[in-house]
Structure formats: C-alpha cells, structure tokens
Design an enzyme around this catalytic site. Structure first.
Site, short mmCIF file in Angstrom:
data_model
loop_
_atom_site.label_atom_id
_atom_site.label_comp_id
_atom_site.label_asym_id
_atom_site.label_seq_id
_atom_site.Cartn_x
_atom_site.Cartn_y
_atom_site.Cartn_z
N GLU A 49 10.54 15.90 14.33
CA GLU A 49 10.86 15.82 13.08
C GLU A 49 10.26 16.82 12.21
O GLU A 49 8.83 16.84 12.28
CB GLU A 49 10.21 14.30 12.63
CG GLU A 49 11.05 13.77 11.36
CD GLU A 49 10.86 12.32 11.06
OE1 GLU A 49 9.66 11.98 11.55
OE2 GLU A 49 11.36 11.59 10.32
N GLY A 98 3.48 4.29 13.48
CA GLY A 98 4.20 2.83 13.68
C GLY A 98 3.69 2.31 15.29
O GLY A 98 3.33 0.97 15.25
N CYS A 119 13.93 10.55 6.39
CA CYS A 119 13.82 9.84 7.58
C CYS A 119 15.27 10.19 8.13
O CYS A 119 15.26 10.38 9.29
CB CYS A 119 13.57 8.39 7.63
SG CYS A 119 14.38 7.57 6.37
N GLU A 163 10.06 0.87 10.33
CA GLU A 163 11.17 1.78 9.86
C GLU A 163 10.42 3.20 10.10
O GLU A 163 9.77 3.76 9.25
CB GLU A 163 11.58 1.67 8.50
CG GLU A 163 12.16 0.58 8.19
CD GLU A 163 13.82 0.39 8.79
OE1 GLU A 163 14.17 1.45 9.12
OE2 GLU A 163 14.22 -0.73 8.72
N LYS A 180 0.78 -1.02 0.11
CA LYS A 180 0.09 0.09 0.13
C LYS A 180 0.95 1.09 0.12
O LYS A 180 1.40 1.56 0.85
CB LYS A 180 -0.86 0.28 1.21
CG LYS A 180 -1.94 1.11 0.93
CD LYS A 180 -2.56 1.61 2.31
CE LYS A 180 -1.82 2.69 2.89
NZ LYS A 180 -1.63 4.18 2.34
N GLY A 205 7.29 4.56 7.95
CA GLY A 205 6.35 5.77 8.09
C GLY A 205 6.76 6.58 9.56
O GLY A 205 7.99 6.24 9.88
N SER A 206 5.81 7.08 9.75
CA SER A 206 5.99 7.88 11.07
C SER A 206 6.03 7.07 12.33
O SER A 206 5.46 6.13 12.41
CB SER A 206 5.09 9.18 11.28
OG SER A 206 3.76 8.59 11.54
N THR A 207 6.70 7.50 13.31
CA THR A 207 6.73 6.95 14.79
C THR A 207 5.29 6.68 15.27
O THR A 207 4.98 5.61 16.02
CB THR A 207 7.69 7.54 15.59
OG1 THR A 207 8.84 7.42 15.05
CG2 THR A 207 7.74 6.95 17.17
N GLU A 208 4.27 7.55 15.16
CA GLU A 208 3.19 7.74 15.56
C GLU A 208 2.21 6.52 14.87
O GLU A 208 1.86 5.69 15.59
CB GLU A 208 2.31 9.04 15.51
CG GLU A 208 2.79 10.15 16.45
CD GLU A 208 4.28 10.41 16.33
OE1 GLU A 208 4.64 10.27 15.13
OE2 GLU A 208 4.84 11.00 17.26
P1 NAD Z 1 2.82 8.20 7.72
O1 NAD Z 1 2.96 7.24 9.12
O2 NAD Z 1 1.68 9.12 8.07
O3 NAD Z 1 2.35 7.30 6.66
C1 NAD Z 1 3.06 6.38 6.16
C2 NAD Z 1 2.26 5.32 5.60
O4 NAD Z 1 1.26 4.75 6.57
C3 NAD Z 1 1.04 5.87 4.37
O5 NAD Z 1 1.03 4.68 3.22
C4 NAD Z 1 0.06 5.95 4.98
O6 NAD Z 1 -1.29 5.97 4.20
C5 NAD Z 1 -0.03 5.10 6.07
N1 NAD Z 1 -0.97 4.89 7.06
C6 NAD Z 1 -1.26 6.00 7.78
N2 NAD Z 1 -1.71 5.50 8.98
C7 NAD Z 1 -2.11 4.41 8.82
C8 NAD Z 1 -2.66 3.57 9.83
N3 NAD Z 1 -3.36 3.72 10.86
N4 NAD Z 1 -2.74 2.03 9.28
C9 NAD Z 1 -2.00 1.55 8.41
N5 NAD Z 1 -1.29 2.36 7.59
C10 NAD Z 1 -1.24 3.73 7.81
O7 NAD Z 1 3.96 8.82 7.37
P2 NAD Z 1 4.35 9.97 6.49
O8 NAD Z 1 4.08 11.19 6.83
O9 NAD Z 1 3.67 9.57 5.11
O10 NAD Z 1 6.09 9.60 6.07
C11 NAD Z 1 6.91 10.32 6.70
C12 NAD Z 1 7.56 9.42 7.70
O11 NAD Z 1 8.11 8.33 7.54
C13 NAD Z 1 8.37 10.25 8.43
O12 NAD Z 1 8.24 10.14 9.86
C14 NAD Z 1 9.92 9.68 8.12
O13 NAD Z 1 10.93 9.75 9.06
C15 NAD Z 1 9.39 8.13 8.11
N6 NAD Z 1 10.42 7.35 7.06
C16 NAD Z 1 11.14 6.43 7.76
C17 NAD Z 1 12.12 5.60 6.98
C18 NAD Z 1 13.15 4.74 7.53
O14 NAD Z 1 13.51 4.03 6.66
N7 NAD Z 1 13.14 4.79 8.96
C19 NAD Z 1 12.00 6.00 5.31
C20 NAD Z 1 11.15 6.96 5.08
C21 NAD Z 1 10.38 7.72 5.86
#
Ligand code: NAD
Length: 490
Positions: free
Chosen positions: A384, A236, A287, A253, A178, A231-234
């Site tokens: 961040e 995650g 990230c 991640e 996704k 994605g974001s820590t929240e």
């Molecule tokens: P996000 O957590 O809002 O979204 C990431 C993904 O998760 C998107 O596809 C989103 O649609 C999905 N998502 C959102 N809520 C969800 C839920 N409740 N259940 C399942 N899926 C859900 O993050 P973002 O703002 O899109 O991305 C930026 C973040 O990603 C930053 O915190 C960045 O540091 C992190 N990131 C980490 C790495 C790494 O390798 N550690 C790499 C790239 C980005």
C-alpha cells in the site's frame, strides 16, 4: 473564517474538554503550509482510565437508560448540528489533514447521512420469538456490547469518526474514541457538538494520543468490551494479539491495494475519468483507492497515454481552494515514504509516465503519478503506497485479469470496467473483495456494508450488519407448559 487557529483543544471526557493529567500537549501544524494550527492535549494512561470510567458510568446510568426513540432523536440532532456547523468542520478538517475541500465537503455530507441512517436504523434492532415444541417459548434480547474502544486513522478523521460513533451509539454502547494524534480536531469538535445537542456525559469520550502507547492501553483496558479499529494491516494484527487477553470482541478495517480492471470493451469516456478519480481523490490516501489499474492487453497503450494525460491535468495546490482536486499529503515524512515507493518502482523496471518528483516549496504536495509497465510481483504492485501513485499492468484475458486482481494479500474493493454486463457480474463473484463496482467508481454509502476480505480485515461498517457488531444476542427460554417441570423425575 470560523476556525480559531490559536485554539487549545482539550481531551473530551465525561462531557467536558479537559487537560491531560500529565499536561501533555501536541503542537499541530498545517500539512499544506507548515504554519501552526492548534495545540491539543494528548491523553496518558490516567486519562484513558478516566474516559473508560465515564463510559462505564454512562452505560450503567443515563445512556443505558436512554430509550431507542430518544437515541434516534439525538443522532438526528447531531446530524443537524453537523450541517449547522459544516463550514467550521470542513475548514478544520482541511487545515488539519491538508486534503482538498472538495473532497472534505463530500465526506462531511456522508458523515451527516451516516448519523441519519443509524438514527433511523435503530428501529431495526429487535430480537425474535418463537415457541419451541409444546412447552418452551423462546425470545431473544438485543443488548449493547458495552463500552466500545474505537481507534481511527489520520486519512479521514471526520468521516471515520462518524462511521464508528453512529452504529455504536445507535446500538446503545458508550464510546471511548482515540483519533490519530496528528488529526484529532474534527472528532473533538464533533464530541463537543454531541454534548451541546444533549448526549449525556460519558456517552462519547475522545482521547487523542499516540497509538503504540495510548492506543494499545485502550485496547488492553479491562473496562473496554469491544475494539473497533481502522488502520493498517500491521497494527490490526497487533490489535488481534492484544485483544486476546482478556478476550474482546474486535472488528478490523484495514489496508487495501484495490484493482481497477479495464476491459477493451469498456466505455472509455466513463472509465478514464473515473479511474483517475478512483486513485487521486484524497490524494490517494484512501484505504479503497484503486491503486492498481489492470488493462486488457489490446487497450493498454491507448489507456496509459489517455490516463497519464488526464492525471497531468488535475489541479494540485491550496486545499482550501474549491477548484483544487489534489491537496497536500499528511506530512513531509509521508511524502518521502510515497516518493520512496516511486523510486523503488523505477528500480524494479516500472516507467514513470506522469508525476514522480517532489515539487519545491512549502507543503507536503506530491503530483499525481503513474507507474506503467508494472508486474504483479513488484513491490509497488503489492504494498500500500497510500499516496497519489497508481500502477498500470496489462492482462491477457478475463481469467488472467481475475488472477492478477486477486494476487495481493488485501481484498477491500475492486472496480470493473466492461461493456459486457454478464462479464461484470462474473468478476463480481470471482474477485475476493468486500465491495465490487461494475462501471461505478464510488465506494461507500450509508446503508451499504463496507469492509474487507483477506488481510483487509473483518466486520462491516456503514450497513445494518454493523449494528450486530455492537450488540449481544441473549436467548431467553420460558416454560409455558401446564405441568410442573421435574427433569429428574423426583
Ligand atoms: P495505523 O495503523 O498506523 O494507525 C491507525 C490508528 O491506530 C491511529 O489512531 C494510531 O494512533 C493507532 N495505533 C497505532 N499503533 C497502535 C497500537 N499498537 N495499538 C493501538 N492503536 C494503535 O494506520 P495509519 O497509517 O494511521 O492509517 C492508514 C491505514 O489505515 C492504511 O493502511 C489504510 O488503508 C487504513 N484504512 C482503512 C480503512 C478501511 O475502512 N478499511 C479506512 C481508512 C484507512
């Protein structure tokens, strides 16, 4: 150019582009111009059900029966297809995400190498065997975990998709991926290319859709065995909670607030331009962006002035121009959020020594920004920002530098600049981060494990270690004694 902007993109399920069951479509526009880009089908629950069903069927069918050498050949063929279609993929990514093509070209090159690395790393998937005592032979089998639900963010949609797909497919898993609903184009195009080079239907499925509903539905889906999330820590944290019932394997991640520690004995001819790159590539939407610069006190004033000069010279603008170094942010909303942090920094007493204002005109552009005089407790040093904004703080000595470097909830990456090699190694051991660079700004390479300590998550991408996260180990015990077994002596 190759990209058809009028194009409609379907979901990629069971080897076909298809409409969503409910007919949901999202209109995408280009972040850098605001112009319309494409119309994309958005998955609903019924579509995720179909994708998971296709992935399960492929696992028990054609993909599950594909031997490792053929899986390897297909991964290499997909790498070749990415090379053959690189111009189209690069333009698609630039127009969808708004980032500079110079950055996207490097990401694409890494994406290709990533498929090649795992295409070759398949050879390392092996159990082990040894005789135990006199009459037991043990051997282990490595089996794919099953259907992997993979969720990726908007900042590196193409590269993150390959980080996820390559190890999962090498391990023999099938995938339901996704992408973020705003940046699904390169993942959909790659899935099409995978079908063209011979991946069987159902091995790869791509279902763009909103995270809170469709992402969450995928995480909870009983037909999904493992979740790999970036994605974001929240988010995650939410995924950890959702993946607990029924119990699923997960890797996360997450975010970062990575330090760039500069000692007074550093070679500034390397440290300044590399530190500039380490925050502003991809417009700071990374990230592992080194978004906190920590400078030894005696060098502080000189460093801030040279760094701000260099940041002010970066070329901001049209992301399709090969000379551009900093493209657009992902959206105007995100730009407002980034600017809100700069305002918060000002209110807390930081000094804006470069950038800090939203330019007029179209596109979500934001200039390279430097906040000096930042203290570690400030919001801008802890959260961040995810944009082209760096904080600069000073430290008194090595111990103080390490303390501040570790004074955040994240632990993804750190870079150290010093002329003293022994000090570099000392810091590498003492900074709590998944990757540490010593006089080296670059971060992620196929073959080198990448991932977080602390709230930057767990699990590793890009390495041989990653294969293990898509494999189960099954122990097989075999009786080899001459006498019949009779444990109760009956
Ligand atoms: P996000 O957590 O809002 O979204 C990431 C993904 O998760 C998107 O596809 C989103 O649609 C999905 N998502 C959102 N809520 C969800 C839920 N409740 N259940 C399942 N899926 C859900 O993050 P973002 O703002 O899109 O991305 C930026 C973040 O990603 C930053 O915190 C960045 O540091 C992190 N990131 C980490 C790495 C790494 O390798 N550690 C790499 C790239 C980005």
């Amino acid at each position: 150019m190759a990209v058809a902007t009028e194009r409609e993109y379907g979901l990629y399920i069971n080897g076909e582009l298809t409409e969503s069951a409910a007919g949901d479509v999202r209109e995408l526009s280009e972040p850098a111009t605001g112009e319309p880009l494409a119309r994309v089908a958005m998955a609903g629950e019924a579509d995720v059900d179909r994708a998971v069903e296709a992935a399960r069927a492929a696992l028990g069918g054609p993909w599950g029966k594909t031997p490792p050498n053929e899986r390897s050949r297909l991964l290499h063929a997909l790498a070749d297809a990415l090379v053959a279609n690189r111009k189209e993929l690069a333009e698609l990514e630039v127009r969808n995400v708004g980032k500079a093509i110079s950055s996207v070209k490097a990401e694409l090159a890494q994406a290709v190498e990533n498929f090649r690395f795992y295409g070759s790393a398949i050879a390392s998937i092996a159990g082990r065997a040894n005789p135990i005592g006199g009459s037991i032979l043990f051997y282990s089998l490595k089996e794919p975990v099953g259907v992997a639900g993979q969720i990726v963010p908007w900042n590196y949609p193409l590269m993150m998709t390959t980080w996820k797909l390559a190890p999962a497919l090498a391990a023999g898993c099938t995938v339901v991926l996704k992408p973020d609903s705003s940046t699904p184009l390169s993942a959909l195009r790659m899935a099409e290319l995978a079908g063209e080079v011979g991946f069987p239907p159902g091995a790869i499925n791509v279902v763009p859709g909103p995270g809170k509903t469709i992402g969450a539905y995928l995480v909870r889906h009983p037909g999904v065995d493992k979740i790999a999330f970036t994605g974001s820590t929240e988010t995650g944290g939410e995924i950890m909670r959702m993946a607990s019932d029924p119990i699923k394997r997960i890797t996360l991640e997450l975010g970062g607030k990575s330090p760039n520690v500069v000692f007074a004995d550093a070679d500034l001819a390397d440290a300044i331009p590399s530190s500039v790159w380490s925050i502003y590539y991809s417009a700071g939407q990374s990230c592992e962006a080194r978004s906190r610069i920590l400078v030894e006190q005696s060098l502080y004033d000189e460093f801030v002035s040279s760094f701000a000069d260099a940041a002010g010279k970066l070329k901001l603008g049209d992301p399709l121009d090969p000379e551009t170094q900093v493209g657009s942010l992902i959206s105007n909303d995100h730009r407002d959020r980034v600017h809100g942090y700069v305002e918060a920094g000002r209110e807390e007493g930081a000094e804006v020594v470069a950038g800090g204002e939203r330019p007029d005109g179209k596109g979500a552009f934001y200039p390279p920004t430097v906040l000096a005089g930042v203290e570690s407790k400030m919001k801008v040093a802890q959260e961040e920002i995810f944009g082209p904004v760096v904080t600069v703080s000073s430290f008194a000595d090595e111990k103080d530098g390490i303390r501040i470097a570790n004074d955040v909830r994240y632990g993804l990456m750190a870079t150290v600049w010093t002329g003293d090699p022994a000090r570099g190694h000392r810091l590498a051991r003492q900074i709590k981060a998944g990757t540490v660079g010593i006089n080296m700004p670059y971060t992620a390479f196929p073959g080198i494990p990448f991932g977080g300590y602390k709230q930057s998550g767990f699990g590793r991408e890009l390495g041989l270690e990653t294969l293990e996260l898509y494999l189960e180990t099954k122990s097989v015990l075999v009786a080899t004694g001459a006498k019949p077994l009779n444990p109760f002596g009956i």
